[in-house]
Motif scaffolding. Sequence first.
Motif, PDB file in Angstrom:
ATOM      1  N   ARG A 202       0.994  -1.369   0.120  1.00  0.00           N
ATOM      2  CA  ARG A 202      -0.047   0.254  -0.006  1.00  0.00           C
ATOM      3  C   ARG A 202       1.396   1.340   0.121  1.00  0.00           C
ATOM      4  NH1 ARG A 202      -5.631  -0.041   1.243  1.00  0.00           N
ATOM      5  NH2 ARG A 202      -5.555   1.960   1.169  1.00  0.00           N
ATOM      6  N   ILE A 203       1.847   0.792   0.415  1.00  0.00           N
ATOM      7  CA  ILE A 203       2.951   2.374  -0.083  1.00  0.00           C
ATOM      8  C   ILE A 203       3.127   2.603  -1.028  1.00  0.00           C
ATOM      9  CG2 ILE A 203       5.349   3.579   1.036  1.00  0.00           C
ATOM     10  CD1 ILE A 203       5.758   1.244   2.906  1.00  0.00           C
ATOM     11  N   THR A 204       3.020   4.046  -1.123  1.00  0.00           N
ATOM     12  CA  THR A 204       2.767   4.859  -2.811  1.00  0.00           C
ATOM     13  C   THR A 204       4.503   5.537  -2.836  1.00  0.00           C
ATOM     14  OG1 THR A 204       0.950   5.437  -2.348  1.00  0.00           O
ATOM     15  CG2 THR A 204       2.178   6.884  -3.889  1.00  0.00           C
ATOM     16  N   GLU A 205       5.388   5.780  -1.891  1.00  0.00           N
ATOM     17  CA  GLU A 205       6.879   6.401  -2.055  1.00  0.00           C
ATOM     18  C   GLU A 205       6.973   6.488  -0.850  1.00  0.00           C
ATOM     19  OE1 GLU A 205       9.228  10.116  -3.466  1.00  0.00           O
ATOM     20  OE2 GLU A 205       6.805  10.003  -3.702  1.00  0.00           O
ATOM     21  N   ARG A 206       7.989   5.873  -0.702  1.00  0.00           N
ATOM     22  CA  ARG A 206       9.177   6.113   0.969  1.00  0.00           C
ATOM     23  C   ARG A 206       9.767   7.364   0.824  1.00  0.00           C
ATOM     24  NH1 ARG A 206       8.839   0.282   0.093  1.00  0.00           N
ATOM     25  NH2 ARG A 206       8.881  -0.272   1.379  1.00  0.00           N
ATOM     26  N   ILE A 207       9.202   8.374   1.355  1.00  0.00           N
ATOM     27  CA  ILE A 207       9.502   9.657   1.295  1.00  0.00           C
ATOM     28  C   ILE A 207      11.370  10.300   2.126  1.00  0.00           C
ATOM     29  CG2 ILE A 207       8.624  12.456   2.040  1.00  0.00           C
ATOM     30  CD1 ILE A 207       6.446  11.291   2.660  1.00  0.00           C
ATOM     31  N   SER A 208      11.562  10.773   1.400  1.00  0.00           N
ATOM     32  CA  SER A 208      13.233  11.249   1.098  1.00  0.00           C
ATOM     33  C   SER A 208      13.753  11.825   2.849  1.00  0.00           C
ATOM     34  CB  SER A 208      13.947  11.711   0.176  1.00  0.00           C
ATOM     35  OG  SER A 208      15.346  12.234   0.778  1.00  0.00           O
TER      36      SER A 208
END
Length: 221
Positions: A202-208
Amino acid sequence: MHPKTKKTIDRSLPVKKKKVVIGSRGSRLAIWQAEWVKARLLHIAPDLEVEIKKIKTTGDKILDVPLAKVGGKGLFVKEIEEAMLRGEVDLAVHSMKDVPTMLPQGLHLGAVCSREDPRDAFISRKKGEEFTIREFREIPEGAVIGTSSLRRSCQLLHMRPDLKILQLRGNVDTRFRKLDEGQFDAIILATAGVKRLGWEERITERISPELILPAIGQGAI
């Protein structure tokens, strides 16, 4: 005892197991973490008896007020600390990011386990197999973002003052349900907790961390 006297041990007598009681919150993520620690204790000491005792904290009871207004991260550990000081539990298992920097007298930080991914996770709604917002940088103007973290809210609004930030409380499953019901365009959670509960897809993006700095200790138990 005289130096030459040998002490004999009757090995037919049963050896009482040492019992350890782990104090934990009752959420699915908290129990996952407590079970993870229990498994590692038993790997080191197979004869150990380990019990997990669920303890409801103030943070679990107050769900309609932002955490920053009612005491912050200490709300999730206070009752468990008190149970340790009373001798009802031997140790506590917490998400490291929920542990205050100052511990009560008589308690200490015994161990920090191997750290999971410390980054925040950007999670948008899904329409079929596609994310409605494909990337963090593509959040549309005026989008509604759910988070319970003052840290995340401040960093988001610093970058994007047009966004509408709403409080998102409850366990991980509840937060996903609210997202899927359309209460938010996207939510932000800790990647570690999402992975541990099997929601990684479900993770769209891991935020930097260059965009949103994670909490101190996030991802560690």
